[in-house]
Write an enzyme that holds these catalytic residues in place. Sequence first.
Site, short mmCIF file in Angstrom:
data_model
loop_
_atom_site.label_atom_id
_atom_site.label_comp_id
_atom_site.label_asym_id
_atom_site.label_seq_id
_atom_site.Cartn_x
_atom_site.Cartn_y
_atom_site.Cartn_z
N GLU A 338 -25.88 3.10 7.95
CA GLU A 338 -25.11 2.35 6.94
C GLU A 338 -25.49 0.87 6.87
O GLU A 338 -24.60 0.02 6.74
CB GLU A 338 -23.60 2.45 7.25
CG GLU A 338 -23.08 3.86 7.20
CD GLU A 338 -21.61 3.96 7.63
OE1 GLU A 338 -20.86 4.67 6.96
OE2 GLU A 338 -21.23 3.34 8.65
C1 TNX Z 1 -19.39 6.59 9.53
S1 TNX Z 1 -21.16 8.04 11.35
C2 TNX Z 1 -19.96 5.75 10.46
C3 TNX Z 1 -19.06 5.01 11.38
C4 TNX Z 1 -17.63 5.21 11.06
C5 TNX Z 1 -17.40 6.67 10.75
C6 TNX Z 1 -15.97 7.02 10.53
C7 TNX Z 1 -21.91 6.77 11.28
C8 TNX Z 1 -23.25 6.83 11.77
N1 TNX Z 1 -21.30 5.70 10.76
O1 TNX Z 1 -19.38 3.63 11.35
O2 TNX Z 1 -16.86 4.83 12.14
O3 TNX Z 1 -18.13 7.01 9.61
O4 TNX Z 1 -15.81 8.39 10.43
#
Ligand code: TNX
Length: 527
Positions: A338
């Site tokens: 992300e």
């Molecule tokens: C996505 S999973 C994210 C996390 C969040 C999560 C909450 C991932 C690699 N990144 O930063 O905490 O969703 O479900």
Amino acid sequence: MNYRKFNNASTVFILIVMMVLSMSCSEKIPTDLSKESIIPKPISIVTTGESFTLKSRTNIYIQGGSDELRQIGQSLANILQPATGFDFDVKFTNKAPRSGHIYLTVSDSDSKLGDEGYELSINRKMLKLAANSPAGLFRGIQTIRQILPTKIELSEKQEGPWKISTGTITDYPDYSYRGAMLDVSRHFFGVDDVKRFIDFLALYKMNVFHLHLSDDQGWRIEIKSWPDLATHGGSTQVGGGEGGYYTQKQYSDIVSYADKHYITVIPEIDMPGHTNAALSSYAELNCNGKATDLYTGTRVGFSTLCTNKEITYSFIENVLNEIADLTTGPYIHIGGDESHSTKREDYIPFINKVQDIVAAQGKQVIGWDDIAISSLKPGAVAQHWANIKNARSAVDQGVKIIMSPAKKAYLDMQYDESTKLGLHWAGYIEVDSGYMWDPATLIPGIERENILGVEAPLWTETVTSMDEIEYMVFPRLPGYAEIGWTSSSLRDWNEYKERLGKHGERFRAMGIDFYQSGLVPWNGVMQ
Ligand code: TNX
């Protein structure tokens, strides 16, 4: 006289018959090893219909003699001692002990058992656990624990008898990587909580503990060369609470605790996004040279390290060097997810450089599946969570995948609409849905041979205490452990839910707060 003689003889005979009958009857409870509720389900159980009984004079004999083996024997004694009240002596020996004892032996005679497999042979006289390695013995001990009456989990002395059904269990894992992740960044959890989490993994034969150590809301490990990371970046958490961090000594304590449970710690420093805690601690890591404010909300995707500044890479090198030195396992997790505020043309060379930094430290890189848009180095591992295209691209580049599909394996997803904790962006995950999937068939194009294993992550935006951790983790965790250990051809929800239901009493005995799903028959009784 003759008549009387006959009468005496027949009375004695009848008495003997009755004694033998009653002995064999009591010896016959429990009788069927294959009916025990073992999670993960073993590969093979052969039952012989008798029982072995732990007595106050039962000792634990270990073939050979090393500190490591003694520790394993002691770990079994520690499990058995509180509820039985027996003082098990842990002793070295060269040969199988006499009747009534437990015997642990390492011999590499059975190659199919691999590193973590074991063979448990129980007859009326002896309980023998054999493995190729200490890790295998440790896994087998978890089985011994689960075939004892539930009250073995209680911390106060209980009445016996401590009977174990006889037979042979031959068992080894399907996947070599079976783990769970704890996010200590969104909310901080102290060393004791982390150790309890590790205990849960060990109980279900998991072997990886992934520790998400940094994110926008908190930096959780002391870095001596960049001290403000922990003291400033670790000073708060989601909701504005006081946060915290592990000193290097505490982190090493966690690593060695995990090592004793044959669990590898994988530290994650998430980058280039999810870095607000670092950007707030050191102005020079920002492109505009200004430190950001600490962040206590739950948005994602707004932060990025400045990928074209030299200092960013010395920072990463220093941080990862210190962590690599304290980490006994082969992996460093670099996050990579992300990074919505990092341009693609900056992200790709960044990930490539960081891979080189990790390789120079003699460790292997793991990153979330997002890293597959860069060129992955041999030995890198991609952790699939959301993007199927990225996971496929990782496979095309010849790297292995850890399966953590959010819609199946995220421990922070709510069970259903009524669950108070957790999120549901990837859906609701009831206990059946979390169990009913096969890593090797979930994504067309990603086959068994591409998969290193399975991991269930617990993100903690909404999770604030150990009690809440337990509620989200149980009863789903044993299911993920079974998916990793037991080949899918041996797994079936209808049969599994019965075994899981029997573990409800074990959870209670261990003081675990769990979600009592209506899909599971929680009809086990304390026996
Ligand atoms: C996505 S999973 C994210 C996390 C969040 C999560 C909450 C991932 C690699 N990144 O930063 O905490 O969703 O479900």
